[in-house]
Write a protein that holds these residues in place. Sequence first.
Motif, PDB file in Angstrom:
ATOM      1  N   HIS A 156       0.829  -1.201   0.000  1.00  0.00           N
ATOM      2  CA  HIS A 156       0.000   0.000   0.000  1.00  0.00           C
ATOM      3  C   HIS A 156       0.866   1.254   0.000  1.00  0.00           C
ATOM      4  O   HIS A 156       1.774   1.404   0.797  1.00  0.00           O
ATOM      5  N   GLY A 157       0.587   2.146  -0.935  1.00  0.00           N
ATOM      6  CA  GLY A 157       1.303   3.411  -1.000  1.00  0.00           C
ATOM      7  C   GLY A 157       2.532   3.384  -1.890  1.00  0.00           C
ATOM      8  O   GLY A 157       3.132   4.408  -2.147  1.00  0.00           O
ATOM      9  N   GLU A 158       2.936   2.201  -2.363  1.00  0.00           N
ATOM     10  CA  GLU A 158       4.097   2.117  -3.256  1.00  0.00           C
ATOM     11  C   GLU A 158       3.621   1.865  -4.675  1.00  0.00           C
ATOM     12  O   GLU A 158       2.547   1.329  -4.903  1.00  0.00           O
ATOM     13  N   THR A 159       4.426   2.244  -5.622  1.00  0.00           N
ATOM     14  CA  THR A 159       4.101   2.030  -7.019  1.00  0.00           C
ATOM     15  C   THR A 159       4.735   0.729  -7.485  1.00  0.00           C
ATOM     16  O   THR A 159       5.870   0.433  -7.131  1.00  0.00           O
ATOM     17  N   SER A 160       4.005  -0.051  -8.243  1.00  0.00           N
ATOM     18  CA  SER A 160       4.576  -1.291  -8.754  1.00  0.00           C
ATOM     19  C   SER A 160       5.095  -1.066 -10.167  1.00  0.00           C
ATOM     20  O   SER A 160       4.627  -0.210 -10.901  1.00  0.00           O
ATOM     21  N   VAL A 161       6.086  -1.837 -10.526  1.00  0.00           N
ATOM     22  CA  VAL A 161       6.647  -1.795 -11.868  1.00  0.00           C
ATOM     23  C   VAL A 161       6.044  -2.964 -12.631  1.00  0.00           C
ATOM     24  O   VAL A 161       6.153  -4.112 -12.199  1.00  0.00           O
ATOM     25  N   PRO A 162       5.372  -2.707 -13.761  1.00  0.00           N
ATOM     26  CA  PRO A 162       4.757  -3.794 -14.522  1.00  0.00           C
ATOM     27  C   PRO A 162       5.818  -4.786 -15.003  1.00  0.00           C
ATOM     28  O   PRO A 162       6.908  -4.401 -15.413  1.00  0.00           O
ATOM     29  N   VAL A 163       5.473  -6.052 -14.924  1.00  0.00           N
ATOM     30  CA  VAL A 163       6.329  -7.120 -15.421  1.00  0.00           C
ATOM     31  C   VAL A 163       5.530  -7.841 -16.491  1.00  0.00           C
ATOM     32  O   VAL A 163       4.367  -8.168 -16.282  1.00  0.00           O
ATOM     33  N   GLU A 164       6.154  -8.072 -17.629  1.00  0.00           N
ATOM     34  CA  GLU A 164       5.445  -8.727 -18.725  1.00  0.00           C
ATOM     35  C   GLU A 164       5.811 -10.190 -18.810  1.00  0.00           C
ATOM     36  O   GLU A 164       6.969 -10.570 -18.646  1.00  0.00           O
ATOM     37  N   PHE A 165       4.795 -11.014 -19.058  1.00  0.00           N
ATOM     38  CA  PHE A 165       4.957 -12.428 -19.323  1.00  0.00           C
ATOM     39  C   PHE A 165       4.166 -12.702 -20.585  1.00  0.00           C
ATOM     40  O   PHE A 165       3.286 -11.933 -20.960  1.00  0.00           O
ATOM     41  N   SER A 166       4.442 -13.808 -21.242  1.00  0.00           N
ATOM     42  CA  SER A 166       3.659 -14.141 -22.428  1.00  0.00           C
ATOM     43  C   SER A 166       3.269 -15.612 -22.399  1.00  0.00           C
ATOM     44  O   SER A 166       3.818 -16.403 -21.636  1.00  0.00           O
ATOM     45  N   GLY A 167       2.292 -15.957 -23.217  1.00  0.00           N
ATOM     46  CA  GLY A 167       1.870 -17.331 -23.402  1.00  0.00           C
ATOM     47  C   GLY A 167       1.416 -18.025 -22.133  1.00  0.00           C
ATOM     48  O   GLY A 167       0.729 -17.449 -21.288  1.00  0.00           O
ATOM     49  N   ALA A 168       1.823 -19.289 -22.004  1.00  0.00           N
ATOM     50  CA  ALA A 168       1.397 -20.126 -20.881  1.00  0.00           C
ATOM     51  C   ALA A 168       1.833 -19.538 -19.547  1.00  0.00           C
ATOM     52  O   ALA A 168       1.090 -19.585 -18.559  1.00  0.00           O
ATOM     53  N   GLU A 169       3.016 -18.964 -19.489  1.00  0.00           N
ATOM     54  CA  GLU A 169       3.505 -18.386 -18.230  1.00  0.00           C
ATOM     55  C   GLU A 169       2.622 -17.216 -17.802  1.00  0.00           C
ATOM     56  O   GLU A 169       2.327 -17.050 -16.619  1.00  0.00           O
ATOM     57  N   ALA A 170       2.164 -16.416 -18.748  1.00  0.00           N
ATOM     58  CA  ALA A 170       1.279 -15.296 -18.437  1.00  0.00           C
ATOM     59  C   ALA A 170      -0.051 -15.803 -17.876  1.00  0.00           C
ATOM     60  O   ALA A 170      -0.553 -15.278 -16.871  1.00  0.00           O
ATOM     61  N   LEU A 171      -0.612 -16.829 -18.505  1.00  0.00           N
ATOM     62  CA  LEU A 171      -1.885 -17.374 -18.052  1.00  0.00           C
ATOM     63  C   LEU A 171      -1.749 -17.997 -16.665  1.00  0.00           C
ATOM     64  O   LEU A 171      -2.566 -17.738 -15.773  1.00  0.00           O
ATOM     65  N   LYS A 172      -0.718 -18.791 -16.448  1.00  0.00           N
ATOM     66  CA  LYS A 172      -0.513 -19.411 -15.135  1.00  0.00           C
ATOM     67  C   LYS A 172      -0.355 -18.352 -14.052  1.00  0.00           C
ATOM     68  O   LYS A 172      -0.955 -18.443 -12.989  1.00  0.00           O
ATOM     69  N   ARG A 173       0.432 -17.342 -14.329  1.00  0.00           N
ATOM     70  CA  ARG A 173       0.668 -16.280 -13.328  1.00  0.00           C
ATOM     71  C   ARG A 173      -0.617 -15.512 -13.031  1.00  0.00           C
ATOM     72  O   ARG A 173      -0.927 -15.230 -11.876  1.00  0.00           O
ATOM     73  N   ALA A 174      -1.363 -15.189 -14.078  1.00  0.00           N
ATOM     74  CA  ALA A 174      -2.603 -14.424 -13.897  1.00  0.00           C
ATOM     75  C   ALA A 174      -3.603 -15.192 -13.035  1.00  0.00           C
ATOM     76  O   ALA A 174      -4.181 -14.636 -12.099  1.00  0.00           O
ATOM     77  N   PHE A 175      -3.803 -16.477 -13.314  1.00  0.00           N
ATOM     78  CA  PHE A 175      -4.813 -17.237 -12.586  1.00  0.00           C
ATOM     79  C   PHE A 175      -4.310 -17.765 -11.253  1.00  0.00           C
ATOM     80  O   PHE A 175      -5.113 -18.094 -10.383  1.00  0.00           O
ATOM     81  N   ARG A 176      -3.009 -17.832 -11.052  1.00  0.00           N
ATOM     82  CA  ARG A 176      -2.468 -18.198  -9.746  1.00  0.00           C
ATOM     83  C   ARG A 176      -2.883 -17.161  -8.715  1.00  0.00           C
ATOM     84  O   ARG A 176      -3.101 -17.463  -7.553  1.00  0.00           O
TER      85      ARG A 176
END
Length: 176
Positions: free
Chosen positions: A5-25
């Motif tokens: 809370h109160g800090e800014t996050s730096v976006p991290v990009e993933f693609s394909g299966a790794e992106a889907l697994k990370r998103a739904f985890r």
Amino acid sequence: MGAPHGETSVPVEFSGAEALKRAFREHPAGVALITAQTEDGPVGLTASSVASVGIDPPTLAFSVTRATGSAGGILGADSYLVHLLDARHADLALSFAVSGAERFTAEQGWEQLDTGEPFLPDSRVALRCRTLHSLGVGSSVIVVAEVLGAHFGASETPMVYHDRRFIPLPAVDPTR
């Protein structure tokens, strides 16, 4: 997880299966246990992909990773039960999520319905289903199932699957 809370996050990009697994985890999902009786005995698996589809006809959907083992038994069964689990069933959900773990023991409280399916009577609801449609997508199968009936039990603390853990949800008083 996001930044504190109160800090800014730096976006991290993933693609394909790794992106889907990370998103739904990091996306909480309800927990279900799907069971069926096969010629070789009872089979079951833990699922976090169960969703209501519609009421005319009454249908739900779920997916399984492959059409072998317990998933294959469920896909080949004439009917099966989709138990919607509460926090009191976290150990049971874990047993059915791990290959080779003990399943369908007397200590777990299993019974068998007159129609043959393995039934957990202390689940808050067990929906008796039959497959209407299935669709193979890579090594997964999406199932649309008709709900034939339901066995209702007591409802307790809800539970979700989040970041590879079963987590109870605390009650929140909406009037506060």
